[in-house]
Design a protein around this motif. Structure first.
Motif, PDB file in Angstrom:
ATOM      1  N   ARG A 114       0.829  -1.194   0.000  1.00 17.60           N
ATOM      2  CA  ARG A 114       0.000   0.000   0.000  1.00 17.60           C
ATOM      3  C   ARG A 114       0.866   1.249   0.000  1.00 17.60           C
ATOM      4  NH1 ARG A 114      -5.331  -1.000   1.235  1.00 17.60           N
ATOM      5  NH2 ARG A 114      -5.758  -3.049   2.053  1.00 17.60           N
ATOM      6  N   GLY A 148      -1.348   6.667   0.947  1.00 25.65           N
ATOM      7  CA  GLY A 148      -2.768   6.991   0.904  1.00 25.65           C
ATOM      8  C   GLY A 148      -3.655   5.802   1.215  1.00 25.65           C
ATOM      9  N   GLY A 149      -3.100   4.617   1.311  1.00 26.83           N
ATOM     10  CA  GLY A 149      -3.871   3.439   1.655  1.00 26.83           C
ATOM     11  C   GLY A 149      -4.355   2.639   0.469  1.00 26.83           C
ATOM     12  N   ARG A 150      -4.121   3.118  -0.754  1.00 32.47           N
ATOM     13  CA  ARG A 150      -4.595   2.346  -1.906  1.00 32.47           C
ATOM     14  C   ARG A 150      -3.609   1.231  -2.236  1.00 32.47           C
ATOM     15  NH1 ARG A 150      -2.378   3.830  -6.941  1.00 32.47           N
ATOM     16  NH2 ARG A 150      -0.946   5.547  -6.704  1.00 32.47           N
ATOM     17  N   VAL A 151      -4.097   0.178  -2.836  1.00 32.02           N
ATOM     18  CA  VAL A 151      -3.278  -0.978  -3.183  1.00 32.02           C
ATOM     19  C   VAL A 151      -2.506  -0.658  -4.459  1.00 32.02           C
ATOM     20  CG1 VAL A 151      -3.316  -3.410  -3.831  1.00 32.02           C
ATOM     21  CG2 VAL A 151      -4.894  -2.562  -2.099  1.00 32.02           C
ATOM     22  N   LEU A 152      -1.204  -0.941  -4.437  1.00 30.75           N
ATOM     23  CA  LEU A 152      -0.362  -0.701  -5.603  1.00 30.75           C
ATOM     24  C   LEU A 152      -0.278  -1.956  -6.454  1.00 30.75           C
ATOM     25  CD1 LEU A 152       2.659   1.103  -3.889  1.00 30.75           C
ATOM     26  CD2 LEU A 152       0.693   2.148  -5.000  1.00 30.75           C
ATOM     27  N   ASP A 153      -0.265  -1.775  -7.767  1.00 28.77           N
ATOM     28  CA  ASP A 153      -0.003  -2.934  -8.616  1.00 28.77           C
ATOM     29  C   ASP A 153       1.511  -3.170  -8.662  1.00 28.77           C
ATOM     30  OD1 ASP A 153       1.110  -1.170 -10.469  1.00 28.77           O
ATOM     31  OD2 ASP A 153      -0.556  -1.303 -11.872  1.00 28.77           O
ATOM     32  N   GLN A 206       3.717  -0.224 -10.035  1.00 26.43           N
ATOM     33  CA  GLN A 206       3.694   0.919  -9.123  1.00 26.43           C
ATOM     34  C   GLN A 206       4.539   0.638  -7.882  1.00 26.43           C
ATOM     35  OE1 GLN A 206      -0.533   1.152  -8.598  1.00 26.43           O
ATOM     36  NE2 GLN A 206      -0.756   2.865 -10.036  1.00 26.43           N
TER      37      GLN A 206
END
Length: 113
Positions: free
Chosen positions: A10, A13-18, A21
């Protein structure tokens, strides 16, 4: 199941990275930690940054760099290796090798007998 076992990479910002990324993010982390480590090192009286030796900042930056380098080693292509194809041995060379091997075995048997 624990949160750690199910977590993914992550960003802040808390979003999951591929995968791509995360590789970019990890490279930035390694580069930043490495550049900051340049200001730390043993000097008379402690670390070059003014902290006592062993410097806790240096240890923390080293741990960050090692952490992300180990993740990159698993995810990122490090070295492209060439594909090597075996060279075909001509039939004449193979029969000559067999003949020579046979002659050597025969000569050895006669010497030992």
């Amino acid at each position: 199941m624990s949160r750690r076992a199910t977590s993914r990479h992550r960003a802040r910002g808390g979003r999951v990275l591929d995968r791509d990324q995360f590789i970019t993010y990890a490279r930035v982390q390694v580069d930043t930690a490495t550049s900051l480590l340049a200001g730390h090192g043993p000097s008379p009286g402690g670390c070059a940054c003014g902290r006592p030796w062993p410097c806790p900042q240096r240890e923390s930056l080293s741990a960050v760099a090692e952490h992300y380098q180990s993740r990159l080693a698993l995810l990122d292509e490090t070295v492209l290796l060439p594909v090597i194809t075996p060279v075909a041995i001509p039939a004449v060379a193979e029969s000559a090798r067999r003949t020579l091997g046979g002659l050597l075995r025969l000569a050895y048997r006669r010497m030992c007998a």
